[in-house]
Design an enzyme around this catalytic site. Structure first.
Site, mmCIF file in Angstrom:
data_model
loop_
_atom_site.group_PDB
_atom_site.id
_atom_site.type_symbol
_atom_site.label_atom_id
_atom_site.label_comp_id
_atom_site.label_asym_id
_atom_site.label_seq_id
_atom_site.Cartn_x
_atom_site.Cartn_y
_atom_site.Cartn_z
ATOM 1 N N LYS A 14 -3.432 34.282 16.452
ATOM 2 C CA LYS A 14 -3.824 35.272 17.443
ATOM 3 C C LYS A 14 -3.135 36.624 17.258
ATOM 4 O O LYS A 14 -3.568 37.622 17.845
ATOM 5 C CB LYS A 14 -3.519 34.750 18.849
ATOM 6 N N LYS A 74 -6.097 42.090 15.353
ATOM 7 C CA LYS A 74 -6.076 41.079 14.289
ATOM 8 C C LYS A 74 -6.600 41.661 12.985
ATOM 9 O O LYS A 74 -6.053 41.413 11.907
ATOM 10 C CB LYS A 74 -6.917 39.866 14.693
ATOM 11 N N GLU A 165 -16.174 35.550 15.366
ATOM 12 C CA GLU A 165 -17.558 35.970 15.587
ATOM 13 C C GLU A 165 -17.615 37.096 16.607
ATOM 14 O O GLU A 165 -18.686 37.653 16.858
ATOM 15 C CB GLU A 165 -18.397 34.788 16.071
#
Length: 217
Positions: A14, A74, A165
């Site tokens: 994460k 990220k 996604e």
């Protein structure tokens, strides 16, 4: 190497440490895994966009604006990010290229074997194009086989990974000119090393018990 142990230990990262880079040699090995991933009738309906520079990651991060902003750190902080794409059409040209590559690699003992492979592959393409009407979905499923190969390979090489996604595929298709090349964006994969701020690293992994998901007959 215990694959079951690797699968049990890997998790979705994460937060990444932007100061830690994955060596290029490791990235090159992971790209080999992607290229060598299995696909139905060896159709290989995929393309992989690799961003290792700050400029490249910034371009991919443009797809994580607005409702997908939670994924932007990220993309920017990871060492590398790979965008997995699927073909938008199974063209005759692509099928011809695959067949010729198989011939160049010595897979056919004679012309009859080559013709047989061509017929078999075309049969499955036509099955999904005309009978099942799910050709796009079928091609995307092959690309996700490559994703699974990448994630397990990354774990085996000590690289943290995050499949995402949560981004705007239409934006990235336009940003990278993918539609003009016959591809569309499917999933982003961040690769790197976890940050000390990664809350998910300390949480126990959770999966349904074996007797709920496995039936032996």
């Amino acid at each position: 190497m215990n694959l079951a142990s690797l699968a049990s230990q890997r998790y979705t990262t994460k937060a990444y440490d932007p100061a830690r880079r994955v060596p290029q040699a490791t990235i090159d090995e992971l790209l080999v895994l992607l290229r060598q991933a299995p696909s139905s009738v060896n159709s290989q309906p995929w393309h992989f966009v690799v961003a290792g520079s700050e400029e490249g990651k910034a371009r991919l991060a443009k797809g994580t604006q607005g409702p997908y902003a939670y994924n932007q750190p990220k993309v920017l902080d990871a060492s590398h990010v790979i965008l997995i794409c699927a073909r938008t059409e199974m063209t005759d040209a692509h099928l011809a290229h695959v067949l010729q590559q198989e011939a160049d690699d010595g897979r056919f003992r004679d012309d009859e074997a080559r013709a047989g492979q061509q017929r078999t592959r075309q049969t499955y393409v036509d099955l999904h194009r005309y009978e099942r009407n799910d050709l796009q979905h079928w091609m995307e499923k092959q690309a996700y086989l490559a994703l699974g190969t990448l994630l397990l390979g990354a774990a085996a090489m000590g690289v943290d990974a995050t499949p995402m996604e949560g981004f705007d595929p239409q934006f990235l298709d336009a940003e990278l000119g993918l539609r003009k090349q016959g591809y569309t964006s499917l999933v982003l994969v961040a690769l790197g090393h976890r940050s000390d701020k990664d809350f998910n690293a300390a949480l126990p992994k959770s999966r349904l018990p074996a007797d709920r998901v496995i039936t032996e007959i």
